[in-house]
Design a protein around this motif. Structure first.
Motif, PDB file in Angstrom:
ATOM      1  N   PRO A 115      18.317  35.596 -55.193  1.00 52.55           N
ATOM      2  CA  PRO A 115      19.098  34.882 -54.159  1.00 52.55           C
ATOM      3  C   PRO A 115      20.590  35.133 -54.314  1.00 52.55           C
ATOM      4  O   PRO A 115      21.341  34.293 -54.828  1.00 52.55           O
ATOM      5  N   LEU A 116      21.056  36.295 -53.865  1.00 52.99           N
ATOM      6  CA  LEU A 116      22.428  36.728 -54.093  1.00 52.99           C
ATOM      7  C   LEU A 116      23.460  35.747 -53.552  1.00 52.99           C
ATOM      8  O   LEU A 116      24.423  35.394 -54.236  1.00 52.99           O
ATOM      9  N   ALA A 117      23.272  35.316 -52.300  1.00 54.52           N
ATOM     10  CA  ALA A 117      24.263  34.437 -51.667  1.00 54.52           C
ATOM     11  C   ALA A 117      24.407  33.125 -52.423  1.00 54.52           C
ATOM     12  O   ALA A 117      25.528  32.640 -52.659  1.00 54.52           O
ATOM     13  N   LYS A 118      23.292  32.561 -52.833  1.00 56.00           N
ATOM     14  CA  LYS A 118      23.307  31.274 -53.532  1.00 56.00           C
ATOM     15  C   LYS A 118      23.976  31.401 -54.898  1.00 56.00           C
ATOM     16  O   LYS A 118      24.813  30.573 -55.282  1.00 56.00           O
ATOM     17  N   ILE A 119      23.615  32.450 -55.635  1.00 55.93           N
ATOM     18  CA  ILE A 119      24.191  32.664 -56.965  1.00 55.93           C
ATOM     19  C   ILE A 119      25.685  32.940 -56.867  1.00 55.93           C
ATOM     20  O   ILE A 119      26.489  32.389 -57.631  1.00 55.93           O
ATOM     21  N   THR A 120      26.068  33.788 -55.911  1.00 56.15           N
ATOM     22  CA  THR A 120      27.476  34.146 -55.753  1.00 56.15           C
ATOM     23  C   THR A 120      28.325  32.929 -55.423  1.00 56.15           C
ATOM     24  O   THR A 120      29.422  32.748 -55.970  1.00 56.15           O
ATOM     25  N   LYS A 121      27.835  32.107 -54.518  1.00 52.73           N
ATOM     26  CA  LYS A 121      28.576  30.916 -54.102  1.00 52.73           C
ATOM     27  C   LYS A 121      28.848  29.988 -55.287  1.00 52.73           C
ATOM     28  O   LYS A 121      29.972  29.510 -55.487  1.00 52.73           O
ATOM     29  N   LYS A 122      27.822  29.754 -56.105  1.00 55.38           N
ATOM     30  CA  LYS A 122      27.974  28.853 -57.253  1.00 55.38           C
ATOM     31  C   LYS A 122      28.854  29.480 -58.331  1.00 55.38           C
ATOM     32  O   LYS A 122      29.727  28.811 -58.897  1.00 55.38           O
ATOM     33  N   LEU A 123      28.626  30.758 -58.613  1.00 51.45           N
ATOM     34  CA  LEU A 123      29.402  31.427 -59.658  1.00 51.45           C
ATOM     35  C   LEU A 123      30.875  31.505 -59.285  1.00 51.45           C
ATOM     36  O   LEU A 123      31.749  31.320 -60.140  1.00 51.45           O
ATOM     37  N   LEU A 124      31.150  31.737 -58.007  1.00 50.65           N
ATOM     38  CA  LEU A 124      32.530  31.790 -57.549  1.00 50.65           C
ATOM     39  C   LEU A 124      33.211  30.440 -57.728  1.00 50.65           C
ATOM     40  O   LEU A 124      34.355  30.363 -58.188  1.00 50.65           O
ATOM     41  N   ALA A 125      32.507  29.376 -57.377  1.00 53.18           N
ATOM     42  CA  ALA A 125      33.070  28.030 -57.520  1.00 53.18           C
ATOM     43  C   ALA A 125      33.380  27.723 -58.986  1.00 53.18           C
ATOM     44  O   ALA A 125      34.468  27.230 -59.322  1.00 53.18           O
TER      45      ALA A 125
ATOM     46  N   SER B 102      33.997  30.569 -46.221  1.00 58.32           N
ATOM     47  CA  SER B 102      34.000  29.122 -46.470  1.00 58.32           C
ATOM     48  C   SER B 102      34.443  28.360 -45.228  1.00 58.32           C
ATOM     49  O   SER B 102      33.871  27.324 -44.872  1.00 58.32           O
ATOM     50  N   ALA B 103      35.466  28.866 -44.555  1.00 60.78           N
ATOM     51  CA  ALA B 103      35.958  28.218 -43.338  1.00 60.78           C
ATOM     52  C   ALA B 103      34.926  28.311 -42.228  1.00 60.78           C
ATOM     53  O   ALA B 103      34.692  27.351 -41.488  1.00 60.78           O
ATOM     54  N   ILE B 104      34.288  29.472 -42.107  1.00 57.71           N
ATOM     55  CA  ILE B 104      33.261  29.659 -41.078  1.00 57.71           C
ATOM     56  C   ILE B 104      32.089  28.714 -41.325  1.00 57.71           C
ATOM     57  O   ILE B 104      31.560  28.100 -40.395  1.00 57.71           O
TER      58      ILE B 104
ATOM     59  N   ALA C  69      46.980  36.802 -46.355  1.00 56.03           N
ATOM     60  CA  ALA C  69      46.454  37.831 -45.452  1.00 56.03           C
ATOM     61  C   ALA C  69      45.011  38.257 -45.714  1.00 56.03           C
ATOM     62  O   ALA C  69      44.398  38.874 -44.848  1.00 56.03           O
ATOM     63  N   ILE C  70      44.458  37.956 -46.881  1.00 58.39           N
ATOM     64  CA  ILE C  70      43.067  38.311 -47.160  1.00 58.39           C
ATOM     65  C   ILE C  70      42.193  37.090 -46.916  1.00 58.39           C
ATOM     66  O   ILE C  70      42.557  35.975 -47.272  1.00 58.39           O
ATOM     67  N   HIS C  71      41.023  37.296 -46.354  1.00 55.28           N
ATOM     68  CA  HIS C  71      40.189  36.190 -45.895  1.00 55.28           C
ATOM     69  C   HIS C  71      39.576  35.368 -47.042  1.00 55.28           C
ATOM     70  O   HIS C  71      40.030  34.272 -47.350  1.00 55.28           O
ATOM     71  N   ASP C  72      38.504  35.885 -47.632  1.00 52.26           N
ATOM     72  CA  ASP C  72      37.747  35.127 -48.630  1.00 52.26           C
ATOM     73  C   ASP C  72      38.483  34.998 -49.956  1.00 52.26           C
ATOM     74  O   ASP C  72      39.197  35.916 -50.384  1.00 52.26           O
ATOM     75  N   THR C  73      38.258  33.867 -50.615  1.00 52.20           N
ATOM     76  CA  THR C  73      38.872  33.614 -51.918  1.00 52.20           C
ATOM     77  C   THR C  73      38.477  34.677 -52.941  1.00 52.20           C
ATOM     78  O   THR C  73      39.295  35.103 -53.752  1.00 52.20           O
ATOM     79  N   SER C  74      37.208  35.121 -52.891  1.00 47.29           N
ATOM     80  CA  SER C  74      36.737  36.115 -53.856  1.00 47.29           C
ATOM     81  C   SER C  74      37.521  37.419 -53.742  1.00 47.29           C
ATOM     82  O   SER C  74      37.901  38.016 -54.759  1.00 47.29           O
TER      83      SER C  74
ATOM     84  N   ASN D  68      28.627  16.425 -34.497  1.00 48.20           N
ATOM     85  CA  ASN D  68      27.902  16.835 -35.693  1.00 48.20           C
ATOM     86  C   ASN D  68      28.758  16.562 -36.924  1.00 48.20           C
ATOM     87  O   ASN D  68      29.894  17.000 -37.008  1.00 48.20           O
ATOM     88  N   LYS D  69      28.223  15.828 -37.878  1.00 43.83           N
ATOM     89  CA  LYS D  69      28.977  15.461 -39.077  1.00 43.83           C
ATOM     90  C   LYS D  69      28.533  16.227 -40.323  1.00 43.83           C
ATOM     91  O   LYS D  69      28.927  15.895 -41.430  1.00 43.83           O
ATOM     92  N   LYS D  70      27.717  17.258 -40.145  1.00 40.70           N
ATOM     93  CA  LYS D  70      27.242  18.035 -41.289  1.00 40.70           C
ATOM     94  C   LYS D  70      28.247  19.132 -41.624  1.00 40.70           C
ATOM     95  O   LYS D  70      28.029  20.316 -41.386  1.00 40.70           O
ATOM     96  N   TRP D  71      29.359  18.737 -42.161  1.00 37.54           N
ATOM     97  CA  TRP D  71      30.424  19.679 -42.497  1.00 37.54           C
ATOM     98  C   TRP D  71      30.361  20.026 -43.981  1.00 37.54           C
ATOM     99  O   TRP D  71      30.146  19.170 -44.830  1.00 37.54           O
ATOM    100  N   VAL D  72      30.569  21.295 -44.265  1.00 35.17           N
ATOM    101  CA  VAL D  72      30.521  21.766 -45.648  1.00 35.17           C
ATOM    102  C   VAL D  72      31.946  21.939 -46.165  1.00 35.17           C
ATOM    103  O   VAL D  72      32.660  22.831 -45.732  1.00 35.17           O
ATOM    104  N   LEU D  73      32.360  21.088 -47.069  1.00 31.10           N
ATOM    105  CA  LEU D  73      33.713  21.148 -47.612  1.00 31.10           C
ATOM    106  C   LEU D  73      33.707  21.763 -49.012  1.00 31.10           C
ATOM    107  O   LEU D  73      32.776  21.534 -49.785  1.00 31.10           O
ATOM    108  N   PRO D  74      34.722  22.546 -49.353  1.00 29.81           N
ATOM    109  CA  PRO D  74      34.780  23.211 -50.661  1.00 29.81           C
ATOM    110  C   PRO D  74      35.238  22.254 -51.760  1.00 29.81           C
ATOM    111  O   PRO D  74      36.395  22.248 -52.165  1.00 29.81           O
TER     112      PRO D  74
END
Length: 307
Positions: A45-55, A119-121, A174-179, A222-228
């Motif tokens: 699960p690349l996306a899931k692992i990357t998201k957690k490891l980045l945080a 993250s913003a998207i 000027a660069i989008h993603d934090t990573s 819709n109140k299902k917002w994902v905050l960092p």
């Protein structure tokens, strides 16, 4: 059996990223090559692992950033942050209408460019009731530009003779993603990394008001917002290292480990890139993304050079 064989080059690539010879750009390339050849295990699960490891990595970086320096960088760049965020959103809406792109798709690309990419998207998407294909298209567009920025920005920075602080500020805006911000800045230098990380996360906090404003603008309930939430832990890490300086040796170890973990993140992101994702971006959304990116890059670079 053939599926299990794919683990061998994947593990070797991962092992390479743990060595001092690997940096963020090379890790991304290795990951992309494995993906292009088809040597990335699908069950990972690349996306899931990357998201957690980045945080976790970003929180770890907080232990190596002096409090006064973080405060100085943030206060110095707050005007640039506010101006570029709302300027990008406004320009994005105008270009979306001019290019005849779906409003929600264009707005998501604009939000990703204005604040912090994926993250913003992810935060804005449910707030404006965007469909999965609209969200996916916006993510693909921003993802492609992120990969390009990781290589292009350090080259431009060296060509223009930007200082560590100048480059860190420019990359954060000027660069989008934090990573990708952290990856490009770490390739440029230690001071650039500190400046870019601090300013980028201060910028990312604007996800909260922008998400609320977006929900009101699109009439969403819709109140299902994902905050960092990791941003707040990052701030806590800076505070802890400032208030308990006697553990500085441990903080530096955590900081070094976090930087190496970020290289692994770029490897995993590269493993998730595919030609299908690049094609899915399409021409008009990509034109919008590139246009916004060029404008914000030139504007922020001009500010950095003449500030």
């Amino acid at each position: 059996m053939s599926r299990n064989i794919h683990f061998i080059p994947f593990v070797l690539g991962l092992g390479y990223c743990l060595t001092p010879y690997a940096n963020s750009p090379s890790a991304l390339v290795v990951g992309f090559l494995l993906s292009a050849i088809g040597w990335v295990p699908r069950q990972v699960p690349l996306a899931k692992i990357t998201k957690k490891l980045l945080a976790y990595s970003i929180v770890g970086l907080g232990f190596g950033i002096p409090f006064q320096q973080a405060l100085s960088v943030t206060s110095h760049g707050i005007g640039l942050i506010i101006t570029t965020i709302f300027g990008t959103l406004l320009l994005g809406v105008l270009l979306t209408k001019w290019l005849n792109i779906n409003l929600r798709t264009g707005y998501l690309i604009s939000a990703g460019t204005a604040i912090c990419g994926g993250s913003a998207i992810a935060a804005v998407s449910p707030a404006i009731n965007a469909k999965d294909d609209q969200t996916g298209l916006a993510l693909a567009t921003v993802f492609v530009l992120n990969s390009v920025a990781l290589f292009v920005f350090p080259v431009i920075g060296h060509a223009l003779g930007l200082s560590q602080t100048q480059f860190g500020t420019w990359a954060a805006v000027a660069i989008h993603d934090t990573s990708s911000v952290v990856g490009a800045a770490s390739a440029y230098g230690e001071q650039a990394l500190t400046t870019a990380t601090t300013l980028k996360l201060a910028r990312a906090l604007w996800i909260i008001p922008v998400t609320l404003i977006s929900a009101l603008a699109f009439g969403s309930k819709n109140k299902k917002w994902v905050l960092p939430y990791f941003i707040f832990f990052y701030c806590a890490a800076i505070g802890i290292s400032d208030q308990l300086p006697q553990f500085s040796d441990y903080y530096q170890s955590i900081f070094a480990l976090a930087k190496r973990a970020l290289v692994v993140c770029l490897f995993l992101i590269g493993c998730g890139i595919s030609l299908d994702k690049i094609k899915a971006a399409g021409s008009k959304p990509l034109i919008l993304g590139v246009s916004l990116w060029v404008v914000i890059s030139i504007a922020s670079l001009t500010w950095v050079l003449y500030q």
